[in-house]
Design an enzyme around this catalytic site. Structure first.
Site, PDB file in Angstrom:
ATOM      1  N   GLU A   1      41.745  11.579 -10.675  1.00 43.70           N
ATOM      2  CA  GLU A   1      40.479  10.954 -10.995  1.00 43.70           C
ATOM      3  C   GLU A   1      39.528  12.299 -11.365  1.00 43.70           C
ATOM      4  OE1 GLU A   1      39.710   8.245 -11.791  1.00 43.70           O
ATOM      5  OE2 GLU A   1      41.582   7.415 -11.343  1.00 43.70           O
TER       6      GLU A   1
HETATM    7  C1  LIG Z   1      49.820  12.152  -8.163  1.00 44.46           C
HETATM    8  C2  LIG Z   1      49.336  11.786  -9.510  1.00 44.46           C
HETATM    9  C3  LIG Z   1      48.900  10.628  -9.631  1.00 44.46           C
HETATM   10  C4  LIG Z   1      47.943  10.449 -10.822  1.00 44.46           C
HETATM   11  N1  LIG Z   1      47.747   9.127 -11.178  1.00 44.46           N
HETATM   12  C5  LIG Z   1      47.052   9.012 -12.588  1.00 44.46           C
HETATM   13  C6  LIG Z   1      47.027   7.676 -12.901  1.00 44.46           C
HETATM   14  O1  LIG Z   1      47.311   6.713 -12.456  1.00 44.46           O
HETATM   15  N2  LIG Z   1      46.741   7.621 -14.188  1.00 44.46           N
HETATM   16  C7  LIG Z   1      46.241   8.490 -15.124  1.00 44.46           C
HETATM   17  O2  LIG Z   1      45.851   8.320 -16.430  1.00 44.46           O
HETATM   18  N3  LIG Z   1      46.484   9.921 -14.647  1.00 44.46           N
HETATM   19  C8  LIG Z   1      46.869  10.241 -13.258  1.00 44.46           C
HETATM   20  N4  LIG Z   1      47.298  11.288 -12.936  1.00 44.46           N
HETATM   21  C9  LIG Z   1      46.625  12.537 -13.637  1.00 44.46           C
HETATM   22  C10 LIG Z   1      45.395  13.060 -13.042  1.00 44.46           C
HETATM   23  O3  LIG Z   1      44.413  12.303 -13.418  1.00 44.46           O
HETATM   24  C11 LIG Z   1      45.191  14.356 -13.657  1.00 44.46           C
HETATM   25  O4  LIG Z   1      46.229  15.359 -13.456  1.00 44.46           O
HETATM   26  C12 LIG Z   1      44.011  15.308 -13.643  1.00 44.46           C
HETATM   27  O5  LIG Z   1      43.020  14.581 -14.101  1.00 44.46           O
HETATM   28  C13 LIG Z   1      43.946  16.685 -13.998  1.00 44.46           C
HETATM   29  O6  LIG Z   1      44.476  16.817 -15.365  1.00 44.46           O
HETATM   30  P1  LIG Z   1      45.605  17.753 -15.801  1.00 44.46           P
HETATM   31  O7  LIG Z   1      46.697  17.802 -14.891  1.00 44.46           O
HETATM   32  O8  LIG Z   1      45.900  17.741 -17.007  1.00 44.46           O
HETATM   33  O9  LIG Z   1      44.950  19.404 -15.329  1.00 44.46           O
HETATM   34  P2  LIG Z   1      43.998  20.092 -16.364  1.00 44.46           P
HETATM   35  O10 LIG Z   1      43.366  19.339 -17.218  1.00 44.46           O
HETATM   36  O11 LIG Z   1      45.109  20.961 -17.207  1.00 44.46           O
HETATM   37  O12 LIG Z   1      43.336  21.177 -15.539  1.00 44.46           O
HETATM   38  C14 LIG Z   1      43.930  22.119 -14.625  1.00 44.46           C
HETATM   39  C15 LIG Z   1      42.786  22.940 -14.210  1.00 44.46           C
HETATM   40  O13 LIG Z   1      41.682  23.344 -15.274  1.00 44.46           O
HETATM   41  C16 LIG Z   1      40.538  22.944 -14.754  1.00 44.46           C
HETATM   42  N5  LIG Z   1      39.690  22.663 -16.095  1.00 44.46           N
HETATM   43  C17 LIG Z   1      40.118  21.933 -16.896  1.00 44.46           C
HETATM   44  N6  LIG Z   1      39.413  21.837 -17.865  1.00 44.46           N
HETATM   45  C18 LIG Z   1      38.211  22.488 -17.555  1.00 44.46           C
HETATM   46  C19 LIG Z   1      36.793  22.629 -18.098  1.00 44.46           C
HETATM   47  N7  LIG Z   1      36.468  22.275 -19.258  1.00 44.46           N
HETATM   48  N8  LIG Z   1      36.280  23.393 -17.102  1.00 44.46           N
HETATM   49  C20 LIG Z   1      36.648  23.815 -16.208  1.00 44.46           C
HETATM   50  N9  LIG Z   1      37.605  23.574 -15.632  1.00 44.46           N
HETATM   51  C21 LIG Z   1      38.450  22.981 -16.319  1.00 44.46           C
HETATM   52  C22 LIG Z   1      40.626  21.881 -13.877  1.00 44.46           C
HETATM   53  O14 LIG Z   1      39.698  21.831 -12.927  1.00 44.46           O
HETATM   54  C23 LIG Z   1      41.798  22.165 -13.141  1.00 44.46           C
HETATM   55  O15 LIG Z   1      41.658  22.858 -12.007  1.00 44.46           O
HETATM   56  C24 LIG Z   1      47.735  11.425 -11.655  1.00 44.46           C
HETATM   57  C25 LIG Z   1      48.254  12.818 -11.271  1.00 44.46           C
HETATM   58  C26 LIG Z   1      48.979  12.900 -10.032  1.00 44.46           C
HETATM   59  C27 LIG Z   1      49.443  14.275  -9.756  1.00 44.46           C
END
Ligand SMILES: Cc1cc2nc3c(=O)[nH]c(=O)nc-3n(C[C@H](O)[C@H](O)[C@H](O)COP(=O)(O)OP(=O)(O)OC[C@H]3O[C@@H](n4cnc5c(N)ncnc54)[C@H](O)[C@@H]3O)c2cc1C
Length: 607
Positions: A444
């Protein structure tokens, strides 16, 4: 394994004595049913469900996890029965309109219930939790046909919902979503793509799953401006509500993950699955934000839930386990050693947990009143009030989600620490809380993303600091009458004034520098969010201490003198030991971006 007892006394103190929910409900045009008797019945009923049905499945659910075979997911033993009890109790529909089979009670009632469910068993809470956002999205943006097709079964809990945003290449940056939607001759759409990390994406608790999917129409602009939202059921439903054939959405796998193991995190393959557009083309993200705000407040609750559950486990252990003698002399001369709770450092850990759980609860319950007013305005078609309170909620949301989940994780960690080496052992349940709490700062929107939302969108761009000025005005109004008071209440009031002024100055200084240094907002944002969280929590602790004093001196409160004294003492602890952390965050937020940005990417490591 710790046993969970719903913290009803603290909840009632906040509901009746600090935040005056009875008067708040009386002011809502939809609050008629929310009488004190009804609130009491909901609290008691939810407590029973959580203590007797959900909490006993927490450890076993974690140990067993979910099973995946041939596209089907089986939940751990006991989950199906528990979910059935949840449905039979009518818990899903608590705060949804009677028109769709709900009880029509204010949203805050659902918050009270969810906090208890989350503390008892967060994994279980994920299934109905995802449905809440799905229902809210359909309620706000669905067509009448979509509402009547999906809402009754979602509101009863017979079906569950999901949110399908994330794809392998993007979770934060949803502008990269590649799932496609092609129009079909009958007005529906064929959805094709793979979503991952979808909570409750596939399971055996409910007869049907309604997916809310973010996808891109052919020819739509690149980036977030080209995203649309679709409702895609696992099974097609007939108008009279019975289930038809299966849609072409399938579960390819579930993740093996650190925590919340009884909640499946699914890879979902949409293979020309048939869905319907929600809201307008290319405005999917706008509609999705309803979903996200509701979900983010729900996740803020996760911080409190784990802090409370871990505190309960640690407190019981610290009262029983004996180790050495207290520095000030033997406290339990008849025992081989004094209980852990006599040691100052153990008390530091316990009081930190308690201050986080109870301070965070106050913050969320106050925000829940804002949500009540906002949803009530939607029903009353009072657009001005809706926008005003939606903006206020938009200010609270990143602070609550970011700050409280970080502190919830700290509290869960401290609970494990109180157990010493035994905390690291699975059967005590304390390490599970750390694993379960860890996800809350990630999904989230990570803490970093909440912080950018707060400082960039809400404070600087959206309101040029007005949201902070408005909130700090509340702080000043509260503190002013106590400024000359002696004792700790006077000290808290003076500290509250100082922090209110300081928060505005900090905002102004960042605002004035941000124009000159484009990296400044990104470099300051997490410190700014944590600073805001500590200051906001300080206000809510001062508020609680003030009420506790009043009831203690008047003798008219519903609670015992010992309860009110403990409130004041916890507030003192917060002001002495946790609020000063804000100073470090303020300095961090004002530090030049240069020390973060100057290093060459290649110089981060020299293998
Ligand atoms: C157990 C679990 C349940 C989940 N449930 C759902 C669900 O029901 N539905 C759904 O759609 N998703 C779900 N997710 C996905 C989750 O919402 C995402 O993993 C999360 O939003 C982070 O995205 P990402 O993994 O792509 O990380 P990334 O976007 O790749 O981010 C990696 C790191 O970089 C940082 N970062 C990225 N962009 C920027 C920026 N512009 N500026 C500064 N820092 C940045 C982030 O803060 C993070 O620390 C779930 C994930 C897990 C692990």
């Amino acid at each position: 394994m710790p046993t969970y007892k719903a913290p009803l006394r603290d909840m009632r103190f906040l509901i009746n004595e600090v935040l005056d929910y009875p008067a708040h409900y009386a002011r809502l045009s939809s609050g008629g049913e929310a009488t004190p008797d009804m609130v009491e019945a909901i609290l008691a009923g939810a407590a029973t469900l959580c203590e007797e049905v959900l909490a006993p499945l927490n450890l076993s659910g974690d140990r067993e996890g979910c099973h995946f075979k041939d596209g089907e997911v089986t939940t751990p033993a006991g989950f199906r029965d528990a979910y059935q009890k949840f449905v039979e109790g009518g818990w899903q529909g608590l705060s949804f309109p009677t028109k769709y089979g709900g009880h029509g009670l204010p949203t805050s009632m659902s918050v009270f219930k969810t906090e208890m469910m989350g503390a008892a068993n967060w994994s279980f809470n994920m299934y109905p939790g995802l449905s809440l956002g799905c229902i809210n999205t359909l309620l706000k943006y669905g067509t009448e046909a979509q509402k009547s097709l999906y809402l009754p079964a979602l509101v009863s809990g017979e079906w569950t919902g999901t949110m399908c945003l994330t794809e392998a290449q993007c979770g934060t940056d949803l502008g990269q979503v590649t799932t496609r939607a092609e129009p079909r001759p009958d007005g529906s759409y064929a959805i094709t793509g793979t979503k991952m990390f979808i909570s409750a994406g596939e399971h055996d608790l409910a007869a049907n799953i309604v997916h809310i999917v973010l996808a891109r129409l052919s020819g739509a602009p690149a980036g977030t401006r080209g995203l649309s939202l679709f409702v895609v059921p696992k099974f097609f439903a007939n108008e009279e509500g019975s289930l038809g054939r299966r849609n072409s959405v399938s579960c390819g796998a579930i993740e093996h993950k650190m925590g919340i193991r009884a909640s499946p995190t699914a890879v979902l393959n949409f293979d020309t699955a048939v869905g319907q557009l929600i809201f307008e083309p290319n405005k999917g993200l706008e509609a999705m934000f309803t979903f996200m705000n509701t979900a983010r407040l729900g996740i803020a609750l996760q911080g409190i839930a784990h802090a409370e559950a871990s505190f309960q486990g640690a407190l019981a252990y610290a009262r029983e386990r004996r180790s050495m003698r207290a520095l000030s002399g033997k406290k339990e001369p008849d025992s081989v050693a004094d209980a852990l709770i006599w040691h100052a450092d153990v008390r530091r850990m316990l009081l930190t947990q308690k201050a986080i759980a109870e301070g965070g609860r106050a913050m969320i319950y106050a925000a829940a009143q804002t949500a009540d007013i906002m949803f009530n305005a939607v029903l009353d078609e009072d657009r001005a009030t809706q926008v005003e309170y939606d903006n206020l909620l938009g200010f609270y949301t990143p602070i609550l989600k970011g700050f409280l989940t970080e502190l919830g994780l700290e509290a869960a960690n401290l609970g494990m620490q109180v157990f010493g080496g035994h905390g690291y052992i699975h059967e005590h349940g304390m390490e599970q809380m750390v694993r379960d709490a860890r996800i809350a700062t990630l999904y989230e929107g990570t803490t970093g993303i909440q912080a950018l939302d707060l400082l960039g969108r809400k404070v600087l761009i959206g309101t040029r600091g007005k949201c902070v000025r408005d909130f700090t005005r509340l702080m000043l109004r509260f503190a002013r009458p106590h400024l000359l008071a002696g004792g700790c209440l006077g000290a808290m009031a003076r500290s509250t004034v100082k922090r209110a002024i300081e928060w505005n100055l900090l905002t102004l200084r960042i605002m004035s520098r941000a124009g000159r240094d484009r990296d400044l907002v990104g470099s300051a944002s997490v410190d700014y969010l944590m600073y805001s969280g500590y200051v906001m929590m300080g206000y809510f602790w001062a508020l609680q201490a003030d009420k506790a004093y009043k009831y203690l001196s008047s003798g008219q409160g519903a609670e015992s003198a010992a309860f009110y004294c403990a409130k004041i003492q916890t507030a003192e602890f917060y002001f002495d030991r946790l609020l000063p952390r804000a100073d470090g965050h303020r300095r961090g937020a004002l530090a030049p971006a240069r020390s973060l940005m100057q290093m060459d990417n290649a110089s981060f490591a020299f293998p």
